[in-house]
Motif scaffolding. Structure first.
Motif, PDB file in Angstrom:
ATOM      1  N   THR A   4       4.303  -1.643 -21.357  1.00 55.44           N
ATOM      2  CA  THR A   4       4.469  -0.425 -20.496  1.00 55.44           C
ATOM      3  C   THR A   4       3.145  -0.456 -19.620  1.00 55.44           C
ATOM      4  OG1 THR A   4       5.339   0.485 -22.386  1.00 55.44           O
ATOM      5  CG2 THR A   4       4.305   2.259 -21.094  1.00 55.44           C
ATOM      6  N   ASP A   5       1.883  -0.833 -19.952  1.00 57.77           N
ATOM      7  CA  ASP A   5       0.925  -0.622 -19.234  1.00 57.77           C
ATOM      8  C   ASP A   5       0.984  -1.460 -18.062  1.00 57.77           C
ATOM      9  OD1 ASP A   5      -0.341   1.166 -21.269  1.00 57.77           O
ATOM     10  OD2 ASP A   5      -1.455  -0.503 -22.118  1.00 57.77           O
ATOM     11  N   LYS A   6       1.516  -2.558 -18.092  1.00 53.19           N
ATOM     12  CA  LYS A   6       1.995  -3.570 -17.162  1.00 53.19           C
ATOM     13  C   LYS A   6       2.740  -2.784 -16.000  1.00 53.19           C
ATOM     14  CE  LYS A   6       0.883  -7.934 -19.313  1.00 53.19           C
ATOM     15  NZ  LYS A   6       1.539  -9.265 -19.700  1.00 53.19           N
ATOM     16  N   VAL A   7       3.556  -2.285 -16.572  1.00 55.46           N
ATOM     17  CA  VAL A   7       4.604  -1.466 -15.806  1.00 55.46           C
ATOM     18  C   VAL A   7       3.997  -0.527 -14.890  1.00 55.46           C
ATOM     19  CG1 VAL A   7       6.553  -0.116 -15.724  1.00 55.46           C
ATOM     20  CG2 VAL A   7       6.748  -2.210 -17.059  1.00 55.46           C
ATOM     21  N   VAL A   8       3.410   0.341 -15.547  1.00 55.63           N
ATOM     22  CA  VAL A   8       2.610   1.462 -14.935  1.00 55.63           C
ATOM     23  C   VAL A   8       1.486   0.689 -13.871  1.00 55.63           C
ATOM     24  CG1 VAL A   8       0.850   3.202 -15.096  1.00 55.63           C
ATOM     25  CG2 VAL A   8       2.802   2.955 -16.655  1.00 55.63           C
ATOM     26  N   TRP A   9       0.845  -0.067 -14.171  1.00 51.25           N
ATOM     27  CA  TRP A   9      -0.063  -0.577 -13.079  1.00 51.25           C
ATOM     28  C   TRP A   9       0.752  -1.361 -11.772  1.00 51.25           C
ATOM     29  CZ3 TRP A   9      -4.791   0.530 -12.453  1.00 51.25           C
ATOM     30  CH2 TRP A   9      -5.491   0.950 -13.470  1.00 51.25           C
ATOM     31  N   LEU A  36       0.476   8.616  -1.423  1.00 58.32           N
ATOM     32  CA  LEU A  36      -0.817   8.208  -2.416  1.00 58.32           C
ATOM     33  C   LEU A  36      -0.894   9.008  -3.413  1.00 58.32           C
ATOM     34  CD1 LEU A  36      -3.405   6.866   0.459  1.00 58.32           C
ATOM     35  CD2 LEU A  36      -2.260   5.411  -1.413  1.00 58.32           C
ATOM     36  N   LEU A  37      -0.594  10.420  -3.172  1.00 54.83           N
ATOM     37  CA  LEU A  37      -0.731  11.297  -4.387  1.00 54.83           C
ATOM     38  C   LEU A  37       0.267  11.201  -5.245  1.00 54.83           C
ATOM     39  CD1 LEU A  37      -1.349  14.673  -2.351  1.00 54.83           C
ATOM     40  CD2 LEU A  37      -2.893  13.460  -3.672  1.00 54.83           C
ATOM     41  N   GLU A  38       1.331  10.417  -4.950  1.00 55.36           N
ATOM     42  CA  GLU A  38       2.302  10.064  -6.216  1.00 55.36           C
ATOM     43  C   GLU A  38       1.575   9.129  -7.053  1.00 55.36           C
ATOM     44  OE1 GLU A  38       6.027   8.636  -4.215  1.00 55.36           O
ATOM     45  OE2 GLU A  38       6.159  10.679  -3.281  1.00 55.36           O
ATOM     46  N   ALA A  39       0.906   8.167  -6.477  1.00 58.86           N
ATOM     47  CA  ALA A  39       0.129   7.052  -7.476  1.00 58.86           C
ATOM     48  C   ALA A  39      -1.054   7.897  -8.353  1.00 58.86           C
ATOM     49  CB  ALA A  39      -0.520   6.130  -6.391  1.00 58.86           C
ATOM     50  N   VAL A  40      -1.592   8.757  -7.892  1.00 58.83           N
ATOM     51  CA  VAL A  40      -2.365   9.574  -8.417  1.00 58.83           C
ATOM     52  C   VAL A  40      -1.622  10.335  -9.628  1.00 58.83           C
ATOM     53  CG1 VAL A  40      -4.142  11.783  -8.512  1.00 58.83           C
ATOM     54  CG2 VAL A  40      -4.273   9.878  -6.494  1.00 58.83           C
ATOM     55  N   GLU A  41      -0.704  10.866  -9.309  1.00 61.31           N
ATOM     56  CA  GLU A  41       0.202  11.627 -10.357  1.00 61.31           C
ATOM     57  C   GLU A  41       0.346  10.748 -11.649  1.00 61.31           C
ATOM     58  OE1 GLU A  41       4.564  13.916 -10.574  1.00 61.31           O
ATOM     59  OE2 GLU A  41       3.462  13.966  -8.977  1.00 61.31           O
ATOM     60  N   ILE A  42       0.942   9.433 -11.031  1.00 62.50           N
ATOM     61  CA  ILE A  42       1.130   8.468 -12.124  1.00 62.50           C
ATOM     62  C   ILE A  42      -0.059   8.215 -13.030  1.00 62.50           C
ATOM     63  CG2 ILE A  42       1.699   5.817 -12.745  1.00 62.50           C
ATOM     64  CD1 ILE A  42       3.346   6.126 -10.028  1.00 62.50           C
ATOM     65  N   LEU A  43      -1.332   8.011 -12.519  1.00 62.14           N
ATOM     66  CA  LEU A  43      -2.504   7.926 -13.124  1.00 62.14           C
ATOM     67  C   LEU A  43      -2.701   9.316 -13.988  1.00 62.14           C
ATOM     68  CD1 LEU A  43      -4.627   6.437 -10.526  1.00 62.14           C
ATOM     69  CD2 LEU A  43      -4.228   5.322 -12.694  1.00 62.14           C
ATOM     70  N   ASP A  44      -2.579  10.277 -13.573  1.00 64.65           N
ATOM     71  CA  ASP A  44      -3.069  11.559 -14.374  1.00 64.65           C
ATOM     72  C   ASP A  44      -1.772  11.644 -15.404  1.00 64.65           C
ATOM     73  OD1 ASP A  44      -4.835  12.395 -12.712  1.00 64.65           O
ATOM     74  OD2 ASP A  44      -3.307  13.937 -11.496  1.00 64.65           O
ATOM     75  N   ASN A  45      -0.719  11.009 -15.502  1.00 68.81           N
ATOM     76  CA  ASN A  45       0.333  11.201 -16.703  1.00 68.81           C
ATOM     77  C   ASN A  45       0.200  10.127 -17.555  1.00 68.81           C
ATOM     78  OD1 ASN A  45       1.374  13.596 -15.720  1.00 68.81           O
ATOM     79  ND2 ASN A  45       2.670  12.456 -14.270  1.00 68.81           N
ATOM     80  N   THR A  46      -0.906   9.050 -17.447  1.00 68.31           N
ATOM     81  CA  THR A  46      -1.144   8.016 -18.323  1.00 68.31           C
ATOM     82  C   THR A  46      -2.575   8.013 -19.138  1.00 68.31           C
ATOM     83  OG1 THR A  46      -2.180   6.527 -16.538  1.00 68.31           O
ATOM     84  CG2 THR A  46       0.478   6.594 -16.678  1.00 68.31           C
ATOM     85  N   GLN A  47      -2.626   7.242 -20.133  1.00 71.32           N
ATOM     86  CA  GLN A  47      -3.727   7.513 -20.954  1.00 71.32           C
ATOM     87  C   GLN A  47      -4.599   6.089 -20.534  1.00 71.32           C
ATOM     88  OE1 GLN A  47      -3.029   7.945 -25.103  1.00 71.32           O
ATOM     89  NE2 GLN A  47      -1.521   9.299 -24.643  1.00 71.32           N
ATOM     90  N   PRO A  48      -5.930   6.210 -20.378  1.00 71.27           N
ATOM     91  CA  PRO A  48      -6.442   5.224 -19.949  1.00 71.27           C
ATOM     92  C   PRO A  48      -6.577   3.959 -21.248  1.00 71.27           C
ATOM     93  CG  PRO A  48      -8.062   6.886 -20.241  1.00 71.27           C
ATOM     94  CD  PRO A  48      -6.629   7.456 -20.686  1.00 71.27           C
TER      95      PRO A  48
END
Length: 48
Positions: A4-9, A36-48
């Motif tokens: 899942t992490d690999k897919v998100v990245w 680019l904001l779509e990429a930020v949204e993906i980051l916002d919806n994932t956990q580090p």
């Protein structure tokens, strides 16, 4: 890193590369920023 992490990245990398291609193809700044904001949204919806 699990699958899942690999897919998100991979999705984030794709968005960024697509944005670079959009700049090269002459898209407007607003269109590129939106992409680019779509990429930020993906980051916002994932956990580090």
């Amino acid at each position: 890193m699990n699958l899942t992490d690999k897919v998100v990245w991979a999705e984030i990398k794709l968005k960024i590369l697509q944005s670079a291609m959009m700049i090269n193809d002459g898209y407007s700044n607003e269109e590129v920023v939106t992409h680019l904001l779509e990429a930020v949204e993906i980051l916002d919806n994932t956990q580090p």
